[in-house]
Design an enzyme around this catalytic site. Structure first.
Site, PDB file in Angstrom:
ATOM      1  N   ARG A 108      -6.295   0.497  14.357  1.00  0.00           N
ATOM      2  CA  ARG A 108      -5.131   0.932  13.602  1.00  0.00           C
ATOM      3  C   ARG A 108      -5.561   1.876  12.494  1.00  0.00           C
ATOM      4  O   ARG A 108      -6.705   1.846  12.044  1.00  0.00           O
ATOM      5  CB  ARG A 108      -4.376  -0.253  12.991  1.00  0.00           C
ATOM      6  CG  ARG A 108      -5.044  -0.923  11.805  1.00  0.00           C
ATOM      7  CD  ARG A 108      -4.072  -1.800  11.041  1.00  0.00           C
ATOM      8  NE  ARG A 108      -4.680  -2.534   9.936  1.00  0.00           N
ATOM      9  CZ  ARG A 108      -4.869  -2.040   8.723  1.00  0.00           C
ATOM     10  NH1 ARG A 108      -4.523  -0.783   8.456  1.00  0.00           N
ATOM     11  NH2 ARG A 108      -5.417  -2.773   7.775  1.00  0.00           N
ATOM     12  N   ASP A 141      -9.838   1.513  -4.143  1.00  0.00           N
ATOM     13  CA  ASP A 141      -8.863   1.568  -3.055  1.00  0.00           C
ATOM     14  C   ASP A 141      -8.040   2.849  -3.213  1.00  0.00           C
ATOM     15  O   ASP A 141      -8.591   3.923  -3.356  1.00  0.00           O
ATOM     16  CB  ASP A 141      -7.995   0.298  -3.073  1.00  0.00           C
ATOM     17  CG  ASP A 141      -7.386  -0.015  -1.708  1.00  0.00           C
ATOM     18  OD1 ASP A 141      -7.293   0.901  -0.873  1.00  0.00           O
ATOM     19  OD2 ASP A 141      -7.008  -1.165  -1.489  1.00  0.00           O
ATOM     20  N   ASN A 166      -5.888   3.164   8.776  1.00  0.00           N
ATOM     21  CA  ASN A 166      -6.058   2.441   7.528  1.00  0.00           C
ATOM     22  C   ASN A 166      -5.200   3.034   6.417  1.00  0.00           C
ATOM     23  O   ASN A 166      -4.692   2.320   5.566  1.00  0.00           O
ATOM     24  CB  ASN A 166      -7.535   2.475   7.094  1.00  0.00           C
ATOM     25  CG  ASN A 166      -7.751   1.813   5.760  1.00  0.00           C
ATOM     26  OD1 ASN A 166      -7.615   0.606   5.647  1.00  0.00           O
ATOM     27  ND2 ASN A 166      -8.050   2.600   4.741  1.00  0.00           N
ATOM     28  N   GLU A 207       0.832  -1.205   0.000  1.00  0.00           N
ATOM     29  CA  GLU A 207       0.000   0.000   0.000  1.00  0.00           C
ATOM     30  C   GLU A 207       0.867   1.256   0.000  1.00  0.00           C
ATOM     31  O   GLU A 207       2.083   1.192   0.129  1.00  0.00           O
ATOM     32  CB  GLU A 207      -0.906   0.032   1.243  1.00  0.00           C
ATOM     33  CG  GLU A 207      -2.342  -0.415   1.009  1.00  0.00           C
ATOM     34  CD  GLU A 207      -3.175   0.621   0.265  1.00  0.00           C
ATOM     35  OE1 GLU A 207      -2.614   1.662  -0.172  1.00  0.00           O
ATOM     36  OE2 GLU A 207      -4.385   0.394   0.092  1.00  0.00           O
TER      37      GLU A 207
END
Length: 227
Positions: free
Chosen positions: A101, A132, A103, A18
């Protein structure tokens, strides 16, 4: 339009790759492996990948105006000194929620680092994929990586019309950014989490990082954290 070319530049098999970001000073691409708990850097000069392990899921990395990087680590904002491989907490939020957490995280034009938790998922196309990570080109058009869709698409944010589709050899495309000397290259991260042996055998580059050239457009350089 130029001929589009796709190349896997890092076949590391990241579990959830990511947050790609181009570091112009180092001529390198940064990204994270969230569940693999590491920050990675691919050098366009040496073609090598370096990785620094961290102690919690790391959801994003960003440039820092003063040099090196900042990351979102669990529910912490932290500084990362690459050469020393040193991670230092800047601030810690949600200490009372150990299972929480961040993202994702991005720096805005004012140099502020924003991060948040995903509460909802919205489908871009019925039963096809989930939007995404995304980025913007110099023409103001939006590029979106489609998770479980194996592609990045270019959209007109004003009309919602799809202008271009680039298919990749992996299903779980996660995010994208522009980079390279003149920001004419696109870099796309992907994931391998949740894929069984048969799926992985059909997509051996799953979890890799890809470079796309020949798109005919350029991107906007990333904003650095001002702190």
């Amino acid at each position: 339009m130029s001929s589009v070319k796709i190349e896997c530049i890092a076949s590391e098999g990241y579990r959830i790759g990511e947050s790609p970001v181009w570091d112009e000073r180092e001529s390198a691409l940064l990204c994270v492996d969230i569940t693999g708990r590491k920050v990675c850097r691919w050098s366009s000069l040496t073609k090598q990948v370096q990785a620094i392990a961290v102690d919690a899921p790391v959801s994003s990395v960003a440039l820092r105006k003063s040099g090196d990087y900042v990351i979102t680590l669990g529910t912490r904002f932290a500084a990362l000194k690459w050469k020393e491989q040193l991670v230092t907490t800047i601030t810690h939020v949600d200490k009372d929620k150990p299972n929480n957490r961040f993202n994702d995280g991005k720096v805005d034009p004012a140099g502020r680092y924003f991060a948040g938790n995903r509460r909802s998922i919205y489908k871009l196309e019925k039963e096809e994929s989930i939007p995404d990570g995304m980025c913007i080109d110099t023409e103001g058009k939006l590029w979106v990586a489609c998770y479980d869709g194996g592609r990045v698409i270019r959209l007109d944010p004003e009309t919602g019309k799809r202008l271009q589709t680039v298919k990749l050899p992996v299903d779980k495309t996660t995010s994208c950014c522009f980079g390279g000397k003149d920001y004419s290259e696109m870099y796309v991260t992907s994931a391998s989490d949740g894929m069984d042996k048969d799926w992985l055998s059909r997509q051996p580059q799953a979890g890799g990082v890809f470079k796309i050239t020949g798109l005919g457009v350029k991107g906007v350089p990333p904003y650095p954290f001002a702190g």
